[in-house]
Design a protein around this motif. Structure first.
Motif, PDB file in Angstrom:
ATOM      1  N   SER A 153      -9.095   2.519   7.166  1.00 37.86           N
ATOM      2  CA  SER A 153      -9.042   1.251   7.509  1.00 37.86           C
ATOM      3  C   SER A 153      -8.884   0.291   6.217  1.00 37.86           C
ATOM      4  CB  SER A 153     -10.118   0.833   8.274  1.00 37.86           C
ATOM      5  OG  SER A 153     -11.469   1.305   7.541  1.00 37.86           O
ATOM      6  N   ASP A 154      -9.612   1.038   5.009  1.00 47.76           N
ATOM      7  CA  ASP A 154      -9.440  -0.014   3.838  1.00 47.76           C
ATOM      8  C   ASP A 154      -8.172  -0.060   3.118  1.00 47.76           C
ATOM      9  OD1 ASP A 154     -10.149   3.005   3.475  1.00 47.76           O
ATOM     10  OD2 ASP A 154     -10.312   2.806   1.525  1.00 47.76           O
ATOM     11  N   ARG A 155      -7.229   1.240   3.847  1.00 41.45           N
ATOM     12  CA  ARG A 155      -5.891   1.014   3.265  1.00 41.45           C
ATOM     13  C   ARG A 155      -5.021   0.574   4.193  1.00 41.45           C
ATOM     14  NH1 ARG A 155      -4.146   6.513   1.853  1.00 41.45           N
ATOM     15  NH2 ARG A 155      -2.723   5.426   0.423  1.00 41.45           N
ATOM     16  N   GLY A 156      -5.367   0.062   5.361  1.00 36.38           N
ATOM     17  CA  GLY A 156      -4.474  -0.461   6.204  1.00 36.38           C
ATOM     18  C   GLY A 156      -3.723   0.571   7.089  1.00 36.38           C
ATOM     19  N   HIS A 157      -4.568   1.592   7.425  1.00 30.44           N
ATOM     20  CA  HIS A 157      -4.150   2.853   7.995  1.00 30.44           C
ATOM     21  C   HIS A 157      -3.120   2.564   9.384  1.00 30.44           C
ATOM     22  CE1 HIS A 157      -5.288   7.507   9.132  1.00 30.44           C
ATOM     23  NE2 HIS A 157      -3.934   7.165   9.115  1.00 30.44           N
TER      24      HIS A 157
END
Length: 237
Positions: A153-157
């Protein structure tokens, strides 16, 4: 634009140097393990296997995008990694590539397996190469292709749907499965092949667990799964 390009080049250079240094150490370890465990500079299957593994590694380095973020994702245990996955990935990482070389080298030294037909070895080389190429295609097609299972989620999965993901949901595992099953034959070791069957079973279990995680936690994956029906082996599962 030129300054941005120069900045990216400066940022990439240390990473490229680190990866090159790691690759040299990795290759040297493969050679040392095979030489020590096999007991000689003979055992041509081992040298064929090492040459193939190194060549395919170079191909992957040239094909898969190189960024600091992707390196961290594929080399470290980050926040959100599933606890069960550590118990799967870490033993697998020890077995491949080092453990299988140790067992195969001892097999060659003590002649446990006898002679494996050269035709079988050649076929295994072709299939293993195809498997690794397929896995590398998956890594190049998915910017969220990490070492451990986690929702990034921290990478915009988001769901990867291009390349081999249009064919099967876990193409990286499919290719690795083929490579694992063929590597023991390339190394001339039925004992290694037998252990690799067990490792393949572990890989199938991981596929099941990861797929369930993605279905439950990654937005859009259930729709993708309804469209791309097979997880690991087309028309089977």
């Amino acid at each position: 634009m030129e300054k941005d390009a120069e900045k990216q080049g400066v940022e990439r250079a240390p990473l490229a140097a680190r990866l090159f240094f790691r690759f040299l150490i990795y290759s040297a370890l493969l050679v040392a393990i095979w030489r020590i465990t096999s007991g000689s500079w003979g055992g041509w299957q081992g040298w064929v296997y090492i040459g193939l593994d190194v060549a395919l590694g170079i191909m992957a380095a040239l094909w898969v995008p190189l960024t600091e973020e992707m390196e961290q994702e594929r080399t470290s245990i980050r926040r959100g990694v599933k606890a069960w996955d550590k118990w799967i990935v870490i033993p697998l990482s020890f077995w491949y590539p080092f453990g299988l070389l140790v067992l195969a080298g001892l097999d060659v030294r003590f002649d446990w397996s006898g002679v494996i037909p050269t035709s079988a070895v050649i076929l295994a080389i072709l299939l293993a190469s195809a498997g690794r190429i397929f896995s590398t295609w998956a890594a190049a097609s998915n910017p969220f292709y990490g070492r451990f299972v986690r929702i990034q989620s921290d990478r915009g999965h988001r769901v990867a749907e291009g390349g081999p993901y249009a064919i099967i949901r876990h193409p990286g595992y499919s290719g690795l499965l083929v490579f694992l099953l063929c590597s023991g034959i390339i190394l001339g070791s039925w004992w290694t092949f037998s252990v690799n069957i067990l490792m393949a079973g572990v890989l199938v279990l991981r596929t099941h667990l990861e797929d369930n995680t993605l279905l439950e936690e990654l937005e859009g994956y259930s729709k993708y799964a309804a469209r791309v029906k097979y997880r690991l082996i087309p028309w089977i599962w």
